[in-house]
Design a protein around this motif. Structure first.
Motif, PDB file in Angstrom:
ATOM      1  N   SER A 210     -18.925 -25.606 -13.131  1.00  0.00           N
ATOM      2  CA  SER A 210     -17.876 -24.976 -12.308  1.00  0.00           C
ATOM      3  C   SER A 210     -17.759 -23.484 -12.570  1.00  0.00           C
ATOM      4  O   SER A 210     -17.482 -22.710 -11.667  1.00  0.00           O
ATOM      5  CB  SER A 210     -16.525 -25.647 -12.574  1.00  0.00           C
ATOM      6  N   GLN A 211     -17.983 -23.057 -13.836  1.00  0.00           N
ATOM      7  CA  GLN A 211     -17.786 -21.650 -14.161  1.00  0.00           C
ATOM      8  C   GLN A 211     -18.913 -21.058 -14.999  1.00  0.00           C
ATOM      9  O   GLN A 211     -19.382 -19.972 -14.718  1.00  0.00           O
ATOM     10  CB  GLN A 211     -16.459 -21.466 -14.913  1.00  0.00           C
ATOM     11  N   GLY A 212     -19.346 -21.694 -15.932  1.00  0.00           N
ATOM     12  CA  GLY A 212     -20.273 -21.115 -16.908  1.00  0.00           C
ATOM     13  C   GLY A 212     -21.580 -20.644 -16.315  1.00  0.00           C
ATOM     14  O   GLY A 212     -22.147 -19.644 -16.760  1.00  0.00           O
ATOM     15  N   ARG A 213     -22.093 -21.316 -15.298  1.00  0.00           N
ATOM     16  CA  ARG A 213     -23.367 -20.923 -14.695  1.00  0.00           C
ATOM     17  C   ARG A 213     -23.199 -19.796 -13.701  1.00  0.00           C
ATOM     18  O   ARG A 213     -24.179 -19.211 -13.256  1.00  0.00           O
ATOM     19  CB  ARG A 213     -23.990 -22.116 -13.967  1.00  0.00           C
ATOM     20  N   TYR A 214     -21.977 -19.491 -13.288  1.00  0.00           N
ATOM     21  CA  TYR A 214     -21.740 -18.553 -12.198  1.00  0.00           C
ATOM     22  C   TYR A 214     -21.105 -17.262 -12.697  1.00  0.00           C
ATOM     23  O   TYR A 214     -20.465 -17.209 -13.744  1.00  0.00           O
ATOM     24  CB  TYR A 214     -20.830 -19.192 -11.135  1.00  0.00           C
ATOM     25  N   THR A 215     -21.337 -16.221 -11.911  1.00  0.00           N
ATOM     26  CA  THR A 215     -20.735 -14.921 -12.190  1.00  0.00           C
ATOM     27  C   THR A 215     -20.445 -14.235 -10.857  1.00  0.00           C
ATOM     28  O   THR A 215     -21.047 -14.570  -9.836  1.00  0.00           O
ATOM     29  CB  THR A 215     -21.674 -14.044 -13.052  1.00  0.00           C
ATOM     30  N   LYS A 216     -19.543 -13.272 -10.889  1.00  0.00           N
ATOM     31  CA  LYS A 216     -19.186 -12.562  -9.662  1.00  0.00           C
ATOM     32  C   LYS A 216     -20.024 -11.289  -9.504  1.00  0.00           C
ATOM     33  O   LYS A 216     -20.312 -10.597 -10.478  1.00  0.00           O
ATOM     34  CB  LYS A 216     -17.701 -12.199  -9.667  1.00  0.00           C
ATOM     35  N   VAL A 217     -20.395 -11.007  -8.266  1.00  0.00           N
ATOM     36  CA  VAL A 217     -21.146  -9.783  -7.966  1.00  0.00           C
ATOM     37  C   VAL A 217     -20.205  -8.587  -8.106  1.00  0.00           C
ATOM     38  O   VAL A 217     -19.147  -8.554  -7.473  1.00  0.00           O
ATOM     39  CB  VAL A 217     -21.722  -9.837  -6.536  1.00  0.00           C
ATOM     40  N   PRO A 218     -20.562  -7.603  -8.916  1.00  0.00           N
ATOM     41  CA  PRO A 218     -19.689  -6.426  -9.075  1.00  0.00           C
ATOM     42  C   PRO A 218     -19.712  -5.551  -7.818  1.00  0.00           C
ATOM     43  O   PRO A 218     -20.645  -5.615  -7.016  1.00  0.00           O
ATOM     44  CB  PRO A 218     -20.314  -5.690 -10.271  1.00  0.00           C
ATOM     45  N   ASP A 219     -18.667  -4.743  -7.669  1.00  0.00           N
ATOM     46  CA  ASP A 219     -18.589  -3.826  -6.535  1.00  0.00           C
ATOM     47  C   ASP A 219     -19.396  -2.569  -6.864  1.00  0.00           C
ATOM     48  O   ASP A 219     -18.994  -1.750  -7.691  1.00  0.00           O
ATOM     49  CB  ASP A 219     -17.131  -3.454  -6.256  1.00  0.00           C
ATOM     50  N   LEU A 220     -20.534  -2.430  -6.212  1.00  0.00           N
ATOM     51  CA  LEU A 220     -21.438  -1.316  -6.493  1.00  0.00           C
ATOM     52  C   LEU A 220     -21.533  -0.332  -5.326  1.00  0.00           C
ATOM     53  O   LEU A 220     -22.289   0.637  -5.405  1.00  0.00           O
ATOM     54  CB  LEU A 220     -22.840  -1.868  -6.804  1.00  0.00           C
ATOM     55  N   VAL A 221     -20.751  -0.552  -4.276  1.00  0.00           N
ATOM     56  CA  VAL A 221     -20.792   0.322  -3.107  1.00  0.00           C
ATOM     57  C   VAL A 221     -20.310   1.724  -3.489  1.00  0.00           C
ATOM     58  O   VAL A 221     -19.363   1.880  -4.264  1.00  0.00           O
ATOM     59  CB  VAL A 221     -19.946  -0.260  -1.957  1.00  0.00           C
ATOM     60  N   ASN A 222     -20.981   2.738  -2.936  1.00  0.00           N
ATOM     61  CA  ASN A 222     -20.681   4.167  -3.150  1.00  0.00           C
ATOM     62  C   ASN A 222     -21.094   4.663  -4.523  1.00  0.00           C
ATOM     63  O   ASN A 222     -20.716   5.777  -4.908  1.00  0.00           O
ATOM     64  CB  ASN A 222     -19.194   4.474  -2.903  1.00  0.00           C
ATOM     65  N   LYS A 223     -21.848   3.839  -5.254  1.00  0.00           N
ATOM     66  CA  LYS A 223     -22.403   4.306  -6.525  1.00  0.00           C
ATOM     67  C   LYS A 223     -23.850   4.733  -6.310  1.00  0.00           C
ATOM     68  O   LYS A 223     -24.549   4.193  -5.446  1.00  0.00           O
ATOM     69  CB  LYS A 223     -22.357   3.199  -7.580  1.00  0.00           C
ATOM     70  N   PRO A 224     -24.332   5.712  -7.093  1.00  0.00           N
ATOM     71  CA  PRO A 224     -25.750   6.055  -7.012  1.00  0.00           C
ATOM     72  C   PRO A 224     -26.604   4.829  -7.329  1.00  0.00           C
ATOM     73  O   PRO A 224     -26.228   3.993  -8.158  1.00  0.00           O
ATOM     74  CB  PRO A 224     -25.909   7.147  -8.081  1.00  0.00           C
ATOM     75  N   VAL A 225     -27.746   4.723  -6.684  1.00  0.00           N
ATOM     76  CA  VAL A 225     -28.606   3.557  -6.860  1.00  0.00           C
ATOM     77  C   VAL A 225     -28.988   3.377  -8.317  1.00  0.00           C
ATOM     78  O   VAL A 225     -29.006   2.251  -8.844  1.00  0.00           O
ATOM     79  CB  VAL A 225     -29.866   3.687  -5.979  1.00  0.00           C
ATOM     80  N   THR A 226     -29.280   4.453  -9.027  1.00  0.00           N
ATOM     81  CA  THR A 226     -29.683   4.340 -10.430  1.00  0.00           C
ATOM     82  C   THR A 226     -28.565   3.760 -11.290  1.00  0.00           C
ATOM     83  O   THR A 226     -28.806   2.927 -12.166  1.00  0.00           O
ATOM     84  CB  THR A 226     -30.093   5.720 -10.975  1.00  0.00           C
ATOM     85  N   VAL A 227     -27.333   4.190 -11.016  1.00  0.00           N
ATOM     86  CA  VAL A 227     -26.188   3.674 -11.773  1.00  0.00           C
ATOM     87  C   VAL A 227     -25.934   2.218 -11.408  1.00  0.00           C
ATOM     88  O   VAL A 227     -25.692   1.373 -12.280  1.00  0.00           O
ATOM     89  CB  VAL A 227     -24.931   4.531 -11.504  1.00  0.00           C
TER      90      VAL A 227
END
Length: 327
Positions: free
Chosen positions: A49-66
């Motif tokens: 239910s939880q241990g295998r999963y993680t949430k996608v972080p918000d990376l919009v408007n960040k430089p691609v390298t970061v």
């Protein structure tokens, strides 16, 4: 042999205790096993239910390298997708992710970063010497916006054809940008009034015009062009005939303000100074030189160059006289 009663009782008690201990051991074993099984079920439930999963972080408007570094630290396998044009987001800044921010995914999943390619740039196409209608169509087909139209005289580009654009041909601009046109008005008659006739005639003949000159009495200094036909700015064709009217000077008895009046022999002659001849000099240098000599200066655009092609008056003039320069 008959056992005493006391021994018989003691033996039976001992046997009972052994049987009791045998029954207790399986109970504790079963209880412990149940606990382990419950823990396993609970862990398994948590894991799925939880241990295998993680949430996608918000990376919009960040430089691609970061963004790549942040995603990798969060356990994602990172890929960079095809960039998309965007008028507002600079190049190499994350526009979007796949999966999107906040989505729950299995740890170690692939996270695709969609970077911005910046605004789409389009090269202004070649439209010089095209008709205005064709030029507008070509600009629109390229993804640009046809803009304002202005006219300019030209003795090389036929009337109603495009001379140049702004921004110029070949420049890369944002998609949808406005492109303005300068269209040929054809050959326009230069305005040579107030020039000296010799300067005006020389200039017009060099431009391919036929020149005819008449003289008339006028208060203007002798040799000054006081009229022309066709007038300045008129649309003409190459080789057209131009009629100039030049002053032969005023009637007898007229005196310039700086001349001594014969009727007043006691009058002191006014001071006059030589007017520097600045023809063919750079217009900026010519203006500075005349002002330094004490004259006022007026400039008139004739051919649009930065060189003086005409000057009037010349000779000697009182300080403060206005000198007109054509360029």
């Amino acid at each position: 042999m008959i056992q005493p009663r006391s021994e018989l009782v003691t033996g039976r008690a001992e046997t009972g205790r052994r049987r009791g201990r045998g029954r207790i051991r399986p109970v504790w074993f079963v209880a412990a096993l149940a606990v382990v099984m419950l823990a396993g079920v609970a862990f398994t439930g948590w894991w799925f239910s939880q241990g295998r999963y993680t949430k996608v972080p918000d990376l919009v408007n960040k430089p691609v390298t970061v963004a790549r570094q942040v995603a990798q630290q969060a356990g994602f396998e990172v890929r960079v997708g095809e960039a998309r044009f965007d008028d507002k987001v600079p190049k190499d800044i994350v526009l979007d992710t796949d999966p999107g921010a906040g989505a729950e995914v299995v740890k170690g999943s692939v996270l695709t970063l969609i970077p911005s390619a910046g605004p789409q740039l389009i090269t202004v196409p070649i439209v010089e010497k095209l008709s205005l209608t064709d030029a507008r169509a070509k600009i629109a087909d390229a993804g640009l916006t046809p803009g304002r139209v202005s006219k300019s005289a030209s003795d090389t580009i036929p009337r109603d054809q495009v001379i140049r654009t702004n921004p110029p041909v070949g420049k890369r601009v944002k998609k949808g940008s406005t492109v303005n046109f300068v269209v040929s008005a054809g050959l326009l008659m230069p305005d040579v009034t107030q020039m000296m006739r010799d300067q005006a005639e020389k200039f017009l003949r060099e431009k391919g015009f036929n020149v005819q000159i008449d003289e008339t009495t006028d208060d203007a200094p002798p040799g000054t062009v006081i009229a022309q036909d066709p007038p300045g700015g008129a649309e003409v064709v190459a080789g057209a005939t131009v009629h100039l009217t030049a002053s032969r000077g005023p009637d007898q008895g007229f005196h310039w303000p700086w001349e001594v009046n014969p009727a007043d022999p006691g009058q002191s002659p006014p001071a006059v100074v030589n007017v520097p001849d600045v023809r063919f000099k750079a217009i900026k240098d010519a203006v500075n030189e005349l002002k330094a000599a004490g004259f006022n200066v007026k400039t008139r655009r004739l051919v649009g160059t930065d060189r003086v092609v005409g000057e009037n008056p010349l000779g000697q003039q009182p300080p403060g006289t206005t000198i007109t320069l054509w360029h």
